[in-house]
Motif scaffolding. Structure first.
Motif, PDB file in Angstrom:
ATOM      1  N   ASN A   1       0.877  -0.946   0.012  1.00  0.00           N
ATOM      2  CA  ASN A   1      -0.089  -0.018   0.158  1.00  0.00           C
ATOM      3  C   ASN A   1       0.772   1.220   0.232  1.00  0.00           C
ATOM      4  O   ASN A   1       1.053   1.908   0.887  1.00  0.00           O
ATOM      5  CB  ASN A   1      -1.057  -0.037   1.442  1.00  0.00           C
ATOM      6  N   PRO A   2       1.434   1.738  -1.080  1.00  0.00           N
ATOM      7  CA  PRO A   2       2.583   2.551  -1.283  1.00  0.00           C
ATOM      8  C   PRO A   2       2.088   4.182  -0.793  1.00  0.00           C
ATOM      9  O   PRO A   2       0.880   4.517  -0.579  1.00  0.00           O
ATOM     10  CB  PRO A   2       2.845   2.752  -2.688  1.00  0.00           C
ATOM     11  N   GLY A   3       2.974   4.899  -0.196  1.00  0.00           N
ATOM     12  CA  GLY A   3       2.811   6.231   0.455  1.00  0.00           C
ATOM     13  C   GLY A   3       3.852   6.767   0.725  1.00  0.00           C
ATOM     14  O   GLY A   3       5.018   6.218   0.464  1.00  0.00           O
ATOM     15  N   PRO A   4       3.972   8.082   1.189  1.00  0.00           N
ATOM     16  CA  PRO A   4       5.003   8.732   1.379  1.00  0.00           C
ATOM     17  C   PRO A   4       6.142   7.973   2.422  1.00  0.00           C
ATOM     18  O   PRO A   4       5.537   7.418   3.421  1.00  0.00           O
ATOM     19  CB  PRO A   4       4.529  10.297   2.022  1.00  0.00           C
ATOM     20  N   ILE A   5       7.502   8.701   2.263  1.00  0.00           N
ATOM     21  CA  ILE A   5       8.360   7.977   3.200  1.00  0.00           C
ATOM     22  C   ILE A   5       9.101   9.246   3.714  1.00  0.00           C
ATOM     23  O   ILE A   5       9.438  10.269   2.906  1.00  0.00           O
ATOM     24  CB  ILE A   5       9.596   6.966   2.502  1.00  0.00           C
ATOM     25  N   VAL A   6       9.382   9.044   4.877  1.00  0.00           N
ATOM     26  CA  VAL A   6      10.328  10.136   5.707  1.00  0.00           C
ATOM     27  C   VAL A   6      11.318   9.450   6.485  1.00  0.00           C
ATOM     28  O   VAL A   6      11.098   8.455   7.191  1.00  0.00           O
ATOM     29  CB  VAL A   6       9.555  10.882   6.682  1.00  0.00           C
ATOM     30  N   VAL A   7      12.725   9.861   6.137  1.00  0.00           N
ATOM     31  CA  VAL A   7      13.971   9.078   6.631  1.00  0.00           C
ATOM     32  C   VAL A   7      14.841  10.205   6.869  1.00  0.00           C
ATOM     33  O   VAL A   7      14.929  11.406   6.487  1.00  0.00           O
ATOM     34  CB  VAL A   7      14.485   8.447   5.455  1.00  0.00           C
ATOM     35  N   GLY A   8      15.727   9.713   8.000  1.00  0.00           N
ATOM     36  CA  GLY A   8      16.759  10.834   8.478  1.00  0.00           C
ATOM     37  C   GLY A   8      17.317  10.654   9.767  1.00  0.00           C
ATOM     38  O   GLY A   8      17.281   9.392  10.161  1.00  0.00           O
ATOM     39  N   ALA A   9      17.666  11.594  10.375  1.00  0.00           N
ATOM     40  CA  ALA A   9      18.220  11.633  11.830  1.00  0.00           C
ATOM     41  C   ALA A   9      17.994  12.785  12.668  1.00  0.00           C
ATOM     42  O   ALA A   9      17.816  13.838  11.977  1.00  0.00           O
ATOM     43  CB  ALA A   9      19.856  11.610  11.753  1.00  0.00           C
ATOM     44  N   VAL A  10      17.587  12.568  13.761  1.00  0.00           N
ATOM     45  CA  VAL A  10      16.703  13.783  14.586  1.00  0.00           C
ATOM     46  C   VAL A  10      17.913  14.563  15.372  1.00  0.00           C
ATOM     47  O   VAL A  10      19.131  14.154  15.301  1.00  0.00           O
ATOM     48  CB  VAL A  10      16.101  12.946  15.732  1.00  0.00           C
ATOM     49  N   GLN A  11      17.517  15.666  15.880  1.00  0.00           N
ATOM     50  CA  GLN A  11      18.514  16.487  16.629  1.00  0.00           C
ATOM     51  C   GLN A  11      19.294  15.596  17.558  1.00  0.00           C
ATOM     52  O   GLN A  11      18.689  14.707  18.531  1.00  0.00           O
ATOM     53  CB  GLN A  11      17.742  17.457  17.182  1.00  0.00           C
ATOM     54  N   GLY A  12      20.345  15.919  17.726  1.00  0.00           N
ATOM     55  CA  GLY A  12      21.427  15.344  18.864  1.00  0.00           C
ATOM     56  C   GLY A  12      21.965  13.903  18.234  1.00  0.00           C
ATOM     57  O   GLY A  12      22.872  13.527  19.132  1.00  0.00           O
ATOM     58  N   ALA A  13      21.625  13.674  17.100  1.00  0.00           N
ATOM     59  CA  ALA A  13      21.962  12.105  16.613  1.00  0.00           C
ATOM     60  C   ALA A  13      23.566  12.415  16.200  1.00  0.00           C
ATOM     61  O   ALA A  13      23.942  13.649  15.846  1.00  0.00           O
ATOM     62  CB  ALA A  13      21.413  11.856  15.324  1.00  0.00           C
ATOM     63  N   SER A  14      24.382  11.231  16.518  1.00  0.00           N
ATOM     64  CA  SER A  14      25.643  11.361  15.982  1.00  0.00           C
ATOM     65  C   SER A  14      26.140  10.301  15.107  1.00  0.00           C
ATOM     66  O   SER A  14      27.266  10.067  14.923  1.00  0.00           O
ATOM     67  CB  SER A  14      26.502  11.448  17.145  1.00  0.00           C
ATOM     68  N   CYS A  15      25.190   9.871  14.306  1.00  0.00           N
ATOM     69  CA  CYS A  15      25.498   8.976  13.354  1.00  0.00           C
ATOM     70  C   CYS A  15      24.525   8.976  12.262  1.00  0.00           C
ATOM     71  O   CYS A  15      23.066   8.928  12.222  1.00  0.00           O
ATOM     72  CB  CYS A  15      25.030   7.430  13.801  1.00  0.00           C
TER      73      CYS A  15
ATOM     74  N   LYS B   1       9.198  -1.309  -9.101  1.00  0.00           N
ATOM     75  CA  LYS B   1       8.323  -0.465 -10.120  1.00  0.00           C
ATOM     76  C   LYS B   1       7.314   0.211  -9.191  1.00  0.00           C
ATOM     77  O   LYS B   1       6.202   0.469  -9.783  1.00  0.00           O
ATOM     78  CB  LYS B   1       7.465  -1.558 -11.136  1.00  0.00           C
ATOM     79  N   ILE B   2       7.619   0.683  -8.243  1.00  0.00           N
ATOM     80  CA  ILE B   2       6.498   1.317  -7.295  1.00  0.00           C
ATOM     81  C   ILE B   2       7.204   2.741  -6.593  1.00  0.00           C
ATOM     82  O   ILE B   2       6.381   3.502  -6.319  1.00  0.00           O
ATOM     83  CB  ILE B   2       5.844   0.588  -6.246  1.00  0.00           C
ATOM     84  N   ARG B   3       8.292   3.021  -7.292  1.00  0.00           N
ATOM     85  CA  ARG B   3       9.054   4.192  -6.725  1.00  0.00           C
ATOM     86  C   ARG B   3       8.291   5.412  -7.020  1.00  0.00           C
ATOM     87  O   ARG B   3       8.176   6.502  -6.387  1.00  0.00           O
ATOM     88  CB  ARG B   3      10.411   4.320  -7.237  1.00  0.00           C
ATOM     89  N   ASP B   4       7.483   5.699  -8.147  1.00  0.00           N
ATOM     90  CA  ASP B   4       6.795   6.475  -8.645  1.00  0.00           C
ATOM     91  C   ASP B   4       5.434   7.053  -7.636  1.00  0.00           C
ATOM     92  O   ASP B   4       4.768   7.889  -7.695  1.00  0.00           O
ATOM     93  CB  ASP B   4       6.128   6.586  -9.943  1.00  0.00           C
ATOM     94  N   GLN B   5       5.193   5.931  -6.807  1.00  0.00           N
ATOM     95  CA  GLN B   5       4.024   5.968  -5.986  1.00  0.00           C
ATOM     96  C   GLN B   5       4.540   6.519  -4.492  1.00  0.00           C
ATOM     97  O   GLN B   5       3.595   6.515  -3.816  1.00  0.00           O
ATOM     98  CB  GLN B   5       3.245   4.843  -5.750  1.00  0.00           C
ATOM     99  N   VAL B   6       5.737   6.867  -4.394  1.00  0.00           N
ATOM    100  CA  VAL B   6       6.299   6.937  -2.982  1.00  0.00           C
ATOM    101  C   VAL B   6       7.137   8.233  -2.873  1.00  0.00           C
ATOM    102  O   VAL B   6       8.167   8.130  -3.184  1.00  0.00           O
ATOM    103  CB  VAL B   6       7.273   5.551  -2.561  1.00  0.00           C
ATOM    104  N   PRO B   7       6.625   9.490  -2.615  1.00  0.00           N
ATOM    105  CA  PRO B   7       7.241  10.473  -2.293  1.00  0.00           C
ATOM    106  C   PRO B   7       8.337  10.305  -1.253  1.00  0.00           C
ATOM    107  O   PRO B   7       7.769   9.515  -0.214  1.00  0.00           O
ATOM    108  CB  PRO B   7       6.177  11.556  -1.985  1.00  0.00           C
ATOM    109  N   MET B   8       9.610  10.938  -1.331  1.00  0.00           N
ATOM    110  CA  MET B   8      10.331  10.709  -0.218  1.00  0.00           C
ATOM    111  C   MET B   8      10.998  11.881   0.227  1.00  0.00           C
ATOM    112  O   MET B   8      11.405  12.828  -0.556  1.00  0.00           O
ATOM    113  CB  MET B   8      11.582   9.700  -0.599  1.00  0.00           C
ATOM    114  N   THR B   9      11.256  12.114   1.622  1.00  0.00           N
ATOM    115  CA  THR B   9      11.852  13.470   2.173  1.00  0.00           C
ATOM    116  C   THR B   9      12.779  12.894   3.177  1.00  0.00           C
ATOM    117  O   THR B   9      12.339  12.239   4.107  1.00  0.00           O
ATOM    118  CB  THR B   9      10.607  14.329   3.050  1.00  0.00           C
TER     119      THR B   9
END
Length: 425
Positions: A147-161, A180-188
């Motif tokens: 069930n494709p949808g948006p993705i949020v990936v990253g590192a929060v404040q204070g992270a050191s990795c 073949k579903i990348r077009d359905q998944v916005p990523m930030t």
């Protein structure tokens, strides 16, 4: 006559290697005992692959007790409840105690998910910090794929990795394209870093340009100087901070899947011990990896206190890379050998950084000598060869752990792979 006891607290990437190398250095002149939380070593750099199903857990695990026994190293997997440095004693989780002459702390960090509401596997975001987290992330990823949808990936404040956050964003992109579903998944990509490619190191070579270019080519939007205020189901509240510390913009990011690296702090066994740790629970160490208050206590790896690079709008920690950890291990092994011989410690760790960041179908490698600028060597490069090198490195490292060998993994393999020997001044 009773032999001195060297206790090693932790059996992860740093602790396991330390056990083999210290035992090799001191030989029969001391007893070496490892205290671990569980009996299994996990190769943490492979966790992003586990989280998309490219690896199974058993492929990156090593059962430690028989290996330690073969090397004549004591081992217990019960874990430690508390360090009592004034008594030279480890209080174990089962109520027993281990008295030591020398202690090497290699615990790694505690993951501070609780510092942000809704963060972490017990909240609404995934993690690749532990193999169990990565397995749960893989289940969540399969649900996203259905069930494709948006993705949020990253590192929060204070992270050191930060490297694994970049790796995972690119690996997700690669796997979604294969399905073949990348077009359905916005990523930030959301990060506390002041710019893409800072990495807690103020950049290495042109990591800023390389990683920004990679983000654009893969259609990954990014927000820097980001402070995560709160995570709720399917929604992340992010404050973008200006140079003066004010809130520049507020972003309400919807997501169907999110993986955010947390800040680290010291483990409960050492937290709040005056003279041993800083306020965040990281171990204070001098240039010989010894604690100034308790000179028979050494430390290595992520648990060591290192001040940040400098002031940034959002707190950004300094990473401890594999090469740096390895050099800490060697310094401690040689210093313990000297102390047992009645000499003073003289070996210092070489604080260099080497990283192979896999992007699933390519990658970025960098070398920083030393890790903290200004540097004698400041180099970064990209290409498919980095992806292949990371695969080879995984196999090499795990095979060495399984054999209980104390060879310099990162220095030998990584330097050879990326041609650093030719680049040295």
């Amino acid at each position: 006559m009773k032999k001195p006891v060297i206790a090693i607290l932790g059996a992860g990437l740093g602790g396991s290697v330390a056990a083999f190398e210290i035992k090799e250095a001191v030989g029969s002149n001391a007893e070496v005992t490892v205290v671990s939380q569980g009996d299994t070593f996990h190769f943490v750099p492979s966790n992003p692959w586990v989280a998309v199903g490219w690896r199974k857990r058993e492929a990156i695990e090593v059962h430690l007790p028989p290996i330690m026994a073969r090397k004549k190293i004591g081992f217990t997997g019960v874990g430690a409840r508390r360090v009592h440095p004034q008594e030279n004693r480890l209080e174990l989780a089962d109520g027993d105690s281990l008295f030591y002459d020398y202690l090497v702390i290699a615990t790694g960090p505690e993951l501070a998910f609780d510092e942000i509401e809704g963060l972490g596997p017990d909240g609404f975001t995934q993690s690749v910090c532990h193999v169990e987290h990565a397995e749960r992330a893989a289940e969540a990823f399969e649900a996203l794929a259905r069930n494709p949808g948006p993705i949020v990936v990253g590192a929060v404040q204070g992270a050191s990795c930060y490297g694994p956050a970049y790796e995972f964003a690119m690996i997700l992109d690669t796997e979604l394209r294969r399905r073949k579903i990348r077009d359905q998944v916005p990523m930030t990509f959301v990060t506390a870093e002041p710019y893409v490619g800072h990495l807690g190191l103020d950049g290495v070579g042109d990591t800023k340009g390389l990683l920004e270019s990679e983000m654009r080519q893969r259609h990954i939007k990014f927000i820097t100087n980001a402070r995560v205020a709160k995570v709720s189901e399917g929604q992340m509240a992010v404050e973008e901070i200006a140079e003066d510390g004010s809130v520049k913009a507020i972003h309400d990011l919807p997501f169907a899947y999110s993986m955010m690296l947390p800040a680290f702090r010291g483990v409960p066994a050492v937290m709040g011990i005056e003279g041993l740790t800083n306020p965040k629970g990281f171990i204070l160490a001098d240039k010989h990896q010894r604690n100034p208050t308790y000179p028979n206590v050494f430390s290595l790896g992520v648990c060591v206190a290192i001040p940040p690079m400098g002031k940034t709008p959002v707190p950004v920690g300094v990473p401890k890379t594999g090469f740096m950890i390895e050099s800490m291990v060697t310094a401690i092994a040689e210093n313990l050998k000297a102390l047992l011989a009645g000499e003073g410690p003289s070996r210092e760790a070489t604080w260099n950084a080497i990283c192979l960041a896999d992007f699933g179908d390519s990658g970025v490698a960098f070398i920083a000598q030393p890790q903290i600028p200004p540097r004698n060597l400041n180099w970064a490069a990209e290409g498919r060869w980095v992806h292949l090198a990371k695969i080879g490195f995984e196999k090499y490292f795990i095979s060495k752990i399984r054999r209980g060998e104390a060879t310099p993994f990162y220095e030998k393999l990584a330097l050879d792979l990326i041609g650093a020997r030719k680049l040295k001044a």
